[in-house]
Design a protein around this motif. Structure first.
Motif, PDB file in Angstrom:
ATOM      1  N   GLY A  89       5.831  18.085  -9.579  1.00  0.00           N
ATOM      2  CA  GLY A  89       6.100  18.661  -7.872  1.00  0.00           C
ATOM      3  C   GLY A  89       7.083  17.842  -7.538  1.00  0.00           C
ATOM      4  O   GLY A  89       7.646  16.737  -7.999  1.00  0.00           O
ATOM      5  N   THR A  90       7.401  18.248  -6.121  1.00  0.00           N
ATOM      6  CA  THR A  90       8.431  17.295  -5.465  1.00  0.00           C
ATOM      7  C   THR A  90       7.704  16.656  -4.019  1.00  0.00           C
ATOM      8  O   THR A  90       6.905  17.331  -3.720  1.00  0.00           O
ATOM      9  N   VAL A  91       8.330  15.688  -3.674  1.00  0.00           N
ATOM     10  CA  VAL A  91       7.911  15.294  -2.283  1.00  0.00           C
ATOM     11  C   VAL A  91       9.089  15.203  -1.308  1.00  0.00           C
ATOM     12  O   VAL A  91      10.141  15.076  -1.738  1.00  0.00           O
ATOM     13  N   GLN A  92       8.874  15.447  -0.012  1.00  0.00           N
ATOM     14  CA  GLN A  92       9.563  15.378   0.901  1.00  0.00           C
ATOM     15  C   GLN A  92       9.948  13.903   1.338  1.00  0.00           C
ATOM     16  O   GLN A  92      10.771  13.555   2.092  1.00  0.00           O
ATOM     17  N   ARG A  93       9.079  13.142   1.461  1.00  0.00           N
ATOM     18  CA  ARG A  93       8.943  11.741   1.825  1.00  0.00           C
ATOM     19  C   ARG A  93       8.429  10.990   0.732  1.00  0.00           C
ATOM     20  O   ARG A  93       7.157  11.104   0.221  1.00  0.00           O
ATOM     21  N   LEU A  94       9.306   9.793   0.506  1.00  0.00           N
ATOM     22  CA  LEU A  94       8.541   8.910  -0.352  1.00  0.00           C
ATOM     23  C   LEU A  94       8.761   7.545  -0.325  1.00  0.00           C
ATOM     24  O   LEU A  94       9.793   7.064   0.155  1.00  0.00           O
ATOM     25  N   HIS A  95       7.883   6.785  -0.816  1.00  0.00           N
ATOM     26  CA  HIS A  95       7.929   5.397  -0.631  1.00  0.00           C
ATOM     27  C   HIS A  95       7.446   4.541  -2.015  1.00  0.00           C
ATOM     28  O   HIS A  95       6.167   5.012  -2.565  1.00  0.00           O
ATOM     29  N   VAL A  96       8.415   3.920  -2.788  1.00  0.00           N
ATOM     30  CA  VAL A  96       8.160   3.150  -3.826  1.00  0.00           C
ATOM     31  C   VAL A  96       8.012   1.690  -3.512  1.00  0.00           C
ATOM     32  O   VAL A  96       9.072   1.082  -2.942  1.00  0.00           O
ATOM     33  N   SER A  97       6.858   1.190  -3.436  1.00  0.00           N
ATOM     34  CA  SER A  97       6.446  -0.256  -3.129  1.00  0.00           C
ATOM     35  C   SER A  97       6.745  -1.193  -4.146  1.00  0.00           C
ATOM     36  O   SER A  97       6.061  -0.943  -5.361  1.00  0.00           O
ATOM     37  N   GLU A  98       7.494  -2.254  -3.897  1.00  0.00           N
ATOM     38  CA  GLU A  98       7.481  -3.247  -5.000  1.00  0.00           C
ATOM     39  C   GLU A  98       8.020  -2.810  -6.263  1.00  0.00           C
ATOM     40  O   GLU A  98       7.352  -3.167  -7.382  1.00  0.00           O
TER      41      GLU A  98
END
Length: 555
Positions: free
Chosen positions: A151-160
Motif C-alpha cells: 500500500g501507499t501512505v500520504q504522510r510518513l515518518h521514519v524515526s531514527e
C-alpha cells in the motif's frame, strides 16, 4: 443575546480549528520528561522545520530536540482533520513502536477535549507492545510499526533511520525497497535521525540530499530536502560560566572557531561551557550525538588522515556550481541542465554523470586534471574527474559517475581541450591502463603525465603514462593535501569532495583508504589534480617579434 454570543464563540472555535498551527500549539497533550501531562508547544527548532519543510524531508539532528514528537503530532493532526489520509510511522524496533504509539498517538488523542474528541469516530483500534493502529470513520488512519510492505501512505515518518541502518540492515532494506518505494508525488515524508556512523542508506541519502541542496535549485516533489539542526541551535544547551571563564583547552577553542567559520554562527561562552562539560560525559560519542556541522554528525571510526577542523573549514567554502552540464562523452557537446533527472538506486535524483562547473576556462590560465578510473559498472566504484587552476588550485570542474572506461577517456579529452589543453594525470592502477591506451590516441602525449624517475638506470625504458597510486606514492598526495587544508587553500568547492576527505582514514594496517561503506574516488581525483598542478611542465608561449632591419656590418 446569549444565542448570538454562543454563535460567535462557535464561529471563533471553528476559525481556530481551521488553523493547523494553532491546533499544533493548543490541542494536544503529551508527557514531559517527568511524566507530567502538559500541552504540546512547538519549540523554535521544531517550528523552523515546519516553516522550511518540503514534500520529502531528511532531518539530521542533535539528540533531544523533540523532532520525533513534533512530527508524530503533525501526523496525528493530519489524520484527524483530513478525510482518507493514510499516515504511517516507522520505529527503529518493536519496543520503540509500542512506546511511540502509546506516548505520541494514544495520549494526545485520548486527552483531546471531550467536545472535540467526539467528532472523530473510531472505526477500529488496536495497540500493543509492538505498535498500534487506529482507523477513523472518515477514512483516515495512523499506524505505528517497524515497516510497511504494502500500500501507499500520504504522510510518513521514519524515526531514527540511522539507527535502523546501523543495527538492523535487513530492516533498513525493507524500508528502502518497500515503504520508500511506495512514496508517490504529493506524499509528505520525514526521515529523521541522529547519525549512527558512516555508510548505510541514511548516510547515502543524506549526502545526496546535501549535494542537491548545494545546487541552490528548486526541488521537485520527489527530491529529498536536507535539514540540519545542531546542538547550538537549541537554547537549552547552555551552562553558567565560572568567574574564571570557560574551562576549555586550546584544541576546544580552535574547534569552536572552526564551527563558527563553517556554519556562520556565533557560539557564546555559556554554550561553550555546556559543550565542554557534556564532552567529558559523552567522550567519543559527542560529535555523533551533538554534532556542530552536518558532516561531523557521522562518526568516523579509525584515525582520520586529515585534521577534522581543517576539513570543517573546507566544508564552509563549498558552494553551488555556476553551471551543470550534461556532456556527451563522444562528441563533447554540452547541454545545460536545470534539474538533473538521473535517479540512483534509492530513487533519489542524482548529480552522478553530470559535469559541474564553477568557472569557465580563462584563456590566460593553465589547468590540471586528475582522474580516478573505475570499472564503469553501475553498482561498483565510481570514476571521477577534477579540474583545478594552476595559479591557485581552485576546483573549477568536477564529474563523477559510472561510465565505460573508453567513454571516460573521451570525456576527459574533451574536458582537457576545453580547458586550454589541460595537463591530465590519470591514475594508472587497475582499469587505468585501458583508459590511458585510449587517451594517448586522442590527446597530446606531452599533456599527459608520465611517471617521473630519479637516477633511472635504464634510460631506454618505455615511459609510463599516468599516476601509479601505491603505499609509497599515496602519502605524497595526502601530505600535499594536508598542507593545503591547514593553510585554508584546499580550493575544494564540491561538498562530495569534502565529505570523502572527512571519511578518509588509516586502516588497521596503517594504509589510507575510505572508511568501510564510503568512497574515496572524488577525493583521489582531486588530490591527483593538485599533484599535477605542481608537476605540470611550463608551457612556452610564442611571442610575435617584429624584425628590425640593420646593415650587415652593424650586426
Amino acid at each position: 443575546m446569549i444565542a448570538v454570543a454562543e454563535e460567535q464563540e462557535l464561529a471563533e472555535i471553528e476559525r481556530l480549528l481551521s488553523d493547523k498551527w494553532w491546533r499544533m500549539d493548543n490541542l494536544y497533550k503529551i508527557e514531559n520528561e517527568r511524566g507530567e501531562l502538559v500541552t504540546f508547544k512547538l519549540r523554535p527548532a521544531q517550528r523552523l522545520l515546519f516553516e522550511l519543510m518540503h514534500w520529502l524531508n531528511i532531518i539530521l539532528k542533535a539528540r533531544q530536540l523533540g523532532f520525533s514528537t513534533a512530527i508524530d503530532i503533525y501526523l496525528l493532526d493530519e489524520a484527524l482533520f483530513n478525510k482518507n489520509m493514510k499516515c504511517g510511522i516507522i520505529a527503529q524496533d518493536q519496543q520503540a513502536a509500542g512506546e511511540i504509539f502509546r506516548t505520541k498517538i494514544e495520549i494526545p488523542f485520548d486527552n483531546l477535549p471531550a467536545w472535540l474528541k467526539s467528532r472523530f469516530k473510531v472505526k477500529s483500534r488496536r495497540s500493543g507492545a509492538h505498535g498500534g493502529y487506529i482507523l477513523f470513520e472518515h477514512g483516515s488512519s495512523l499506524q505505528v510499526a517497524t515497516s510497511f510492505r504494502s500500500g501507499t501512505v500520504q504522510r510518513l515518518h521514519v524515526s531514527e533511520y540511522g539507527k535502523i541502518c546501523a543495527k538492523y540492515p535487513q530492516k533498513a532494506k525493507e524500508v528502502r525497497t518497500g515503504t520508500l518505494n511506495a512514496i508517490h508525488e504529493g506524499c509528505v515524508a520525514f526521515i529523521e535521525s541522529t547519525a549512527e556512523g558512516v555508510g548505510g542508506d541514511f548516510y547515502g541519502m543524506t549526502i545526496r540530499a546535501i549535494e542537491l541542496t548545494k545546487l541552490c535549485q528548486a526541488l521537485s516533489h520527489l527530491d529529498w530536502k536536507f535539514h540540519f539542526f545542531a546542538w547550538w541551535q537549541d537554547p537549552k544547551y547552555r551552562s553558567p560560566v565560572p568567574a574564571t571563564g570557560v574551562t576549555m583547552s586550546k584544541a576546544q577553542r580552535e574547534y569552536f572557531e572552526a564551527v563558527e567559520e563553517a556554519m556562520g554562527c556565533t557560539i557564546d561562552d555559556e554554550q561553550r561551557q555546556w559543550y565542554v562539560l557534556k564532552e567529558v560525559e559523552q567522550g567519543a560519542e559527542m560529535k555523533q550525538e551533538f554534532p556542530s556541522t552536518p558532516l561531523e554528525a557521522f562518526l568516523v571510526s579509525g584515525r582520520r588522515v586529515f585534521n577534522a577542523q581543517d576539513v570543517m573549514r573546507a566544508e564552509s567554502r563549498c558552494k553551488a556550481p555556476l553551471i551543470v552540464y550534461d556532456m556527451d562523452p563522444v562528441t563533447g557537446e554540452r547541454h545545460k541542465v536545470s534539474k538533473p533527472e538521473r535517479l540512483d538506486e534509492q530513487g533519489q535524483r542524482s548529480l552522478a554523470n553530470m559535469t559541474l562547473v564553477w568557472e569557465l576556462p580563462d584563456e590566460d590560465e593553465e589547468y590540471a586534471i586528475g582522474v580516478d578510473i573505475a570499472e564503469g559498472l553501475e553498482h561498483g566504484d565510481r570514476s571521477s574527474i577534477d579540474v583545478v587552476k594552476q595559479s591557485n588550485g581552485e576546483q573549477v570542474l568536477h564529474w563523477f559517475g559510472h561510465i565505460d572506461v573508453e567513454f571516460l577517456a573521451e570525456l576527459t579529452a574533451h574536458i582537457g581541450r576545453w580547458y586550454n589543453m589541460a595537463y591530465i594525470g590519470p591514475e594508472r592502477n587497475n582499469h587505468g591502463h585501458a583508459f590511458i591506451l585510449k587517451l594517448k590516441d586522442i590527446y597530446p602525449g606531452s599533456r599527459i603525465y608520465a611517471e617521473q624517475y630519479i637516477d633511472r638506470e635504464d634510460e631506454d625504458e618505455t615511459v609510463k603514462l599516468g599516476w601509479l597510486t601505491t603505499r609509497h606514492s599515496k602519502p605524497i598526495l595526502t601530505e600535499g593535501m594536508k598542507v593545503l587544508l591547514k593553510n585554508g587553500q584546499s580550493g575544494m568547492r564540491w561538498i562530495g569532495t569534502v565529505s570523502e576527505a572527512h571519511t578518509f582514514v588509516y586502516d588497521k594496517r596503517g594504509s589510507m583508504n575510505a572508511q568501510e561503506g564510503c568512497f574515496d574516488d572524488q577525493l583521489m581525483s582531486y588530490m591527483i589534480a593538485q599533484e599535477m598542478r605542481v608537476r605540470m611542465p611550463k608551457r612556452v608561449k610564442k611571442q610575435e617579434t617584429q624584425l628590425e632591419y640593420r646593415h650587415w656590418m652593424t650586426r
